[in-house]
Design a protein around this motif. Structure first.
Motif, PDB file in Angstrom:
ATOM      1  N   UNK A  23     -14.103 -39.206 -27.627  1.00 44.32           N
ATOM      2  CA  UNK A  23     -13.298 -39.761 -26.535  1.00 44.32           C
ATOM      3  C   UNK A  23     -13.735 -41.186 -26.208  1.00 44.32           C
ATOM      4  N   UNK A  24     -15.025 -41.399 -26.131  1.00 49.47           N
ATOM      5  CA  UNK A  24     -15.556 -42.723 -25.791  1.00 49.47           C
ATOM      6  C   UNK A  24     -15.161 -43.778 -26.826  1.00 49.47           C
ATOM      7  N   UNK A  26     -12.626 -43.418 -29.069  1.00 51.13           N
ATOM      8  CA  UNK A  26     -11.209 -43.368 -29.422  1.00 51.13           C
ATOM      9  C   UNK A  26     -10.942 -42.895 -30.839  1.00 51.13           C
ATOM     10  N   UNK A  27     -11.760 -41.936 -31.304  1.00 55.52           N
ATOM     11  CA  UNK A  27     -11.577 -41.375 -32.644  1.00 55.52           C
ATOM     12  C   UNK A  27     -11.469 -39.850 -32.535  1.00 55.52           C
ATOM     13  N   UNK A  28     -11.057 -39.224 -33.616  1.00 53.91           N
ATOM     14  CA  UNK A  28     -10.993 -37.767 -33.656  1.00 53.91           C
ATOM     15  C   UNK A  28     -12.410 -37.205 -33.749  1.00 53.91           C
ATOM     16  N   UNK A  29     -12.615 -36.016 -33.194  1.00 55.39           N
ATOM     17  CA  UNK A  29     -13.938 -35.383 -33.241  1.00 55.39           C
ATOM     18  C   UNK A  29     -14.353 -35.104 -34.686  1.00 55.39           C
ATOM     19  N   UNK A  30     -13.389 -34.907 -35.580  1.00 54.69           N
ATOM     20  CA  UNK A  30     -13.724 -34.689 -36.994  1.00 54.69           C
ATOM     21  C   UNK A  30     -14.400 -35.925 -37.580  1.00 54.69           C
ATOM     22  N   UNK A  31     -14.029 -37.092 -37.092  1.00 50.63           N
ATOM     23  CA  UNK A  31     -14.658 -38.338 -37.564  1.00 50.63           C
ATOM     24  C   UNK A  31     -16.129 -38.371 -37.121  1.00 50.63           C
ATOM     25  N   UNK A  32     -16.390 -37.946 -35.888  1.00 48.33           N
ATOM     26  CA  UNK A  32     -17.766 -37.918 -35.381  1.00 48.33           C
ATOM     27  C   UNK A  32     -18.580 -36.914 -36.197  1.00 48.33           C
ATOM     28  N   UNK A  33     -17.999 -35.757 -36.479  1.00 47.17           N
ATOM     29  CA  UNK A  33     -18.691 -34.765 -37.323  1.00 47.17           C
ATOM     30  C   UNK A  33     -19.023 -35.352 -38.692  1.00 47.17           C
ATOM     31  N   UNK A  34     -18.112 -36.141 -39.242  1.00 46.04           N
ATOM     32  CA  UNK A  34     -18.339 -36.782 -40.537  1.00 46.04           C
ATOM     33  C   UNK A  34     -19.508 -37.762 -40.451  1.00 46.04           C
ATOM     34  N   UNK A  35     -19.588 -38.516 -39.348  1.00 44.64           N
ATOM     35  CA  UNK A  35     -20.716 -39.445 -39.177  1.00 44.64           C
ATOM     36  C   UNK A  35     -22.045 -38.693 -39.167  1.00 44.64           C
ATOM     37  N   UNK A  36     -22.052 -37.534 -38.527  1.00 44.33           N
ATOM     38  CA  UNK A  36     -23.276 -36.724 -38.493  1.00 44.33           C
ATOM     39  C   UNK A  36     -23.593 -36.239 -39.907  1.00 44.33           C
ATOM     40  N   UNK A  37     -22.590 -35.743 -40.583  1.00 38.57           N
ATOM     41  CA  UNK A  37     -22.775 -35.229 -41.945  1.00 38.57           C
ATOM     42  C   UNK A  37     -23.273 -36.326 -42.892  1.00 38.57           C
ATOM     43  N   UNK A  38     -22.746 -37.536 -42.728  1.00 34.93           N
ATOM     44  CA  UNK A  38     -23.126 -38.667 -43.588  1.00 34.93           C
ATOM     45  C   UNK A  38     -24.473 -39.279 -43.205  1.00 34.93           C
ATOM     46  N   UNK A  39     -25.044 -38.862 -42.069  1.00 33.60           N
ATOM     47  CA  UNK A  39     -26.326 -39.399 -41.645  1.00 33.60           C
ATOM     48  C   UNK A  39     -26.232 -40.692 -40.854  1.00 33.60           C
ATOM     49  N   UNK A  40     -25.046 -41.024 -40.359  1.00 33.59           N
ATOM     50  CA  UNK A  40     -24.905 -42.221 -39.528  1.00 33.59           C
ATOM     51  C   UNK A  40     -25.323 -41.945 -38.084  1.00 33.59           C
ATOM     52  N   UNK A  41     -25.282 -40.674 -37.713  1.00 33.87           N
ATOM     53  CA  UNK A  41     -25.734 -40.220 -36.394  1.00 33.87           C
ATOM     54  C   UNK A  41     -26.646 -39.017 -36.568  1.00 33.87           C
ATOM     55  N   UNK A  42     -27.540 -38.814 -35.625  1.00 38.09           N
ATOM     56  CA  UNK A  42     -28.390 -37.630 -35.590  1.00 38.09           C
ATOM     57  C   UNK A  42     -27.868 -36.722 -34.488  1.00 38.09           C
ATOM     58  N   UNK A  43     -27.600 -35.470 -34.835  1.00 36.24           N
ATOM     59  CA  UNK A  43     -27.156 -34.488 -33.840  1.00 36.24           C
ATOM     60  C   UNK A  43     -28.077 -33.279 -33.895  1.00 36.24           C
ATOM     61  N   UNK A  44     -28.343 -32.725 -32.725  1.00 33.48           N
ATOM     62  CA  UNK A  44     -29.170 -31.524 -32.630  1.00 33.48           C
ATOM     63  C   UNK A  44     -28.484 -30.530 -31.702  1.00 33.48           C
ATOM     64  N   UNK A  61     -20.495 -49.588 -26.822  1.00 33.91           N
ATOM     65  CA  UNK A  61     -19.224 -49.596 -26.099  1.00 33.91           C
ATOM     66  C   UNK A  61     -18.056 -49.150 -26.965  1.00 33.91           C
ATOM     67  N   UNK A  62     -18.037 -49.572 -28.226  1.00 31.43           N
ATOM     68  CA  UNK A  62     -16.887 -49.237 -29.059  1.00 31.43           C
ATOM     69  C   UNK A  62     -17.263 -48.783 -30.477  1.00 31.43           C
ATOM     70  N   UNK A  63     -18.548 -48.466 -30.682  1.00 28.36           N
ATOM     71  CA  UNK A  63     -18.986 -48.026 -32.011  1.00 28.36           C
ATOM     72  C   UNK A  63     -20.415 -47.481 -31.949  1.00 28.36           C
ATOM     73  N   UNK A  64     -20.844 -46.968 -33.096  1.00 26.25           N
ATOM     74  CA  UNK A  64     -22.246 -46.562 -33.236  1.00 26.25           C
ATOM     75  C   UNK A  64     -23.081 -47.836 -33.109  1.00 26.25           C
ATOM     76  N   UNK A  65     -24.217 -47.748 -32.453  1.00 27.48           N
ATOM     77  CA  UNK A  65     -25.081 -48.911 -32.256  1.00 27.48           C
ATOM     78  C   UNK A  65     -25.416 -49.545 -33.604  1.00 27.48           C
ATOM     79  N   UNK A  66     -25.255 -50.852 -33.656  1.00 33.48           N
ATOM     80  CA  UNK A  66     -25.518 -51.617 -34.871  1.00 33.48           C
ATOM     81  C   UNK A  66     -26.955 -51.383 -35.348  1.00 33.48           C
ATOM     82  N   UNK A  67     -27.098 -51.136 -36.633  1.00 34.58           N
ATOM     83  CA  UNK A  67     -28.411 -50.947 -37.221  1.00 34.58           C
ATOM     84  C   UNK A  67     -28.908 -49.511 -37.227  1.00 34.58           C
TER      85      UNK A  67
END
Length: 121
Positions: A23-24, A26-44, A61-67
């Protein structure tokens, strides 16, 4: 996905669920799940319902933190577990100053990546 240790959970100031991130940004939740799967985000898994959550400091504000994705890759290549990555990213370092996660949010990612690379040596 890992269920988080209470000690490490206490290091992270706040958390977001995957739908909150979607929601924050502006993407589908499936996209966020993909980021976790790809290792761009850490989820627990956290809380009573063991819901997947991501540290709020990882979302700008509008993306995963740079770096962040590159730093996660470096730590993973160094053999860090998800919990060890979170501990390293959220443990204050007086020489930085602040935490590596805070430095990434403040666009000081070069120094954070340099330190992550040095861990492998």
């Amino acid at each position: 996905m890992t269920e988080i240790d209470p000690k490490i959970d206490a290091l992270v100031p706040s958390w977001l669920t995957l739908p909150d991130i979607a929601e924050r940004l502006g993407v589908e939740v499936t996209r966020v799940r993909q980021w976790v799967k790809e290792g761009q985000l850490i989820a627990v898994r956290r809380g009573e319902n063991r819901v997947l959550q991501v540290p709020a400091d990882f979302i700008g504000e509008d993306r995963i933190v740079k770096g962040l994705p590159g730093t996660i890759t470096l730590l993973k290549d160094d053999g860090f577990t998800v919990e060890e990555m979170l501990e390293w990213l959220f443990t204050p370092d007086d020489t930085l100053p602040g935490t590596p996660a805070q430095a990434l949010r403040e666009n000081r990612g070069t120094e954070v990546k340099r330190r992550a690379q040095a861990l492998a040596v």
